[in-house]
Design an enzyme around this catalytic site. Sequence first.
Site, PDB file in Angstrom:
ATOM      1  N   LYS A  58       1.200  -1.327   0.167  1.00  7.52           N
ATOM      2  CA  LYS A  58      -0.299  -0.056   0.019  1.00  7.52           C
ATOM      3  C   LYS A  58       0.755   0.870  -0.170  1.00  7.52           C
ATOM      4  O   LYS A  58       2.260   1.489   1.227  1.00  7.52           O
ATOM      5  CB  LYS A  58      -0.812  -0.030   0.962  1.00  7.52           C
ATOM      6  N   CYS A  97      -2.179   9.833  -7.060  1.00  8.71           N
ATOM      7  CA  CYS A  97      -2.989   9.782  -5.909  1.00  8.71           C
ATOM      8  C   CYS A  97      -4.387  10.388  -5.996  1.00  8.71           C
ATOM      9  O   CYS A  97      -3.930  11.695  -6.373  1.00  8.71           O
ATOM     10  CB  CYS A  97      -2.870   9.605  -4.786  1.00  8.71           C
TER      11      CYS A  97
END
Length: 309
Positions: free
Chosen positions: A43, A128
Site C-alpha cells: 500500500k 493519487c
Amino acid sequence: SLASQIGDYKFDNLLLNAAGIRCATTEELDKILDSDAGGCVTKSATPEPRKGNESPRMKATSMGCINSMGLPNHGLDYYLKFAEANQGKNGKQVILSIAGLSIDQNIEMLKKIQASSFAGLTELNLSCPNIAGKSQVGYDFEAVRDVLTSAFSFFKKPLGLKLPPYFDFNQFDGIAEVLNDFPVTYINVINSIGNGLVVDPETESVVIKPKGGFGGLGGDYVKPTALANVRALRQRLRPEISIIGTGGIKSGKDVFEHVLCGANLVQIGTAFGFDGTPIFERISKELTAIMEKKGYKTLDEFRGKLKTI
Ligand code: DHB
C-alpha cells in the site's frame, strides 16, 4: 512460462497485485506472497501513518468500483521493514510503493529507502487522486521533472513511477519527453481514472462520502484507457524503461491484451479486491491456455506486437 523481468529483477509470474488493494497489512502481503503472484506491491506509504478519508469511501458497481480512500496506511517504517525482510524470499519480489503529499515528503522517504538494506524496486506514486486540495503530480510535467531531478541526485536504487492515465497525444509526448531524461527503471500505467462520479438514481445520491462523491475509477471502465497508455508510452519511451500494465484486468485475455500493447508485468486491482488471492492462479491458467492455443511459449514472443490495420 509466465516469467518476466523488470530491470535486473526476475519474476516467475508476471501477475502482481496493484498498490492499494488488499496490501495494507503484513498479513495481507504475506497472503499475496504465498499465492501464485510473482510478488507483491505494498500500500502506498506516507512518512507517518494515516487513517485516510471518511467512510463510505469505496463502492463496488457492476462495472468496477469507485474509491476515495485518502491513503490510509501504516506509514513508511512499517512497509520498509516488511520489504527489507521479505524482498527476494522464495524468488518473489516486494515492490515498495510510496506516495508523499509533497515533493519534500517523497524526497524524505526516498532518503530513508536509500539508507536502508532494501534492495528491491521502489514505486513512486505520482497519481493519487483522492487527497482534497492536492492535484495529481503526474499531470504537471514540470513538477514531475523537479521531483525526478531531486530524487536521482541521491537515489541510486531502481525506481519505478506510478502514473495517472493520459488522454491526449500531447500528454503522451510530454510525459515521455520528461521520463526519457532520467534513469527510470519502469513506469506503471495506469492509476485509477481520477475524479469520476457514480450516481445512484434510486436514492438520488452519490455513493461515497469524501469529496462530494468524486473518486478514482477502476475495473471495466478503465481497460481501454489503460491499454492506450501502455501502448502509447511503449512507443515513446527508451527501450530500457520497462512498463507495468495496470487497469481492467480480470481474465487471462485481459493480461494477453496488456502484453500485446507492451506490458512487461501486469497488476490487478479491482478484480483482486473482488476475488482475493485465488485470482492469480485462475488468471495464470487462463493466460497459459491462450498462449498454448496460439503456440506461444514465452511472453517475449508477443509482447508489444499489437498489429494495426
Ligand atoms: C489512493 C488512491 C490512489 O489511486 C492512489 O494512487 C493512492 C492512494 C487512496 O485514496 O488511498
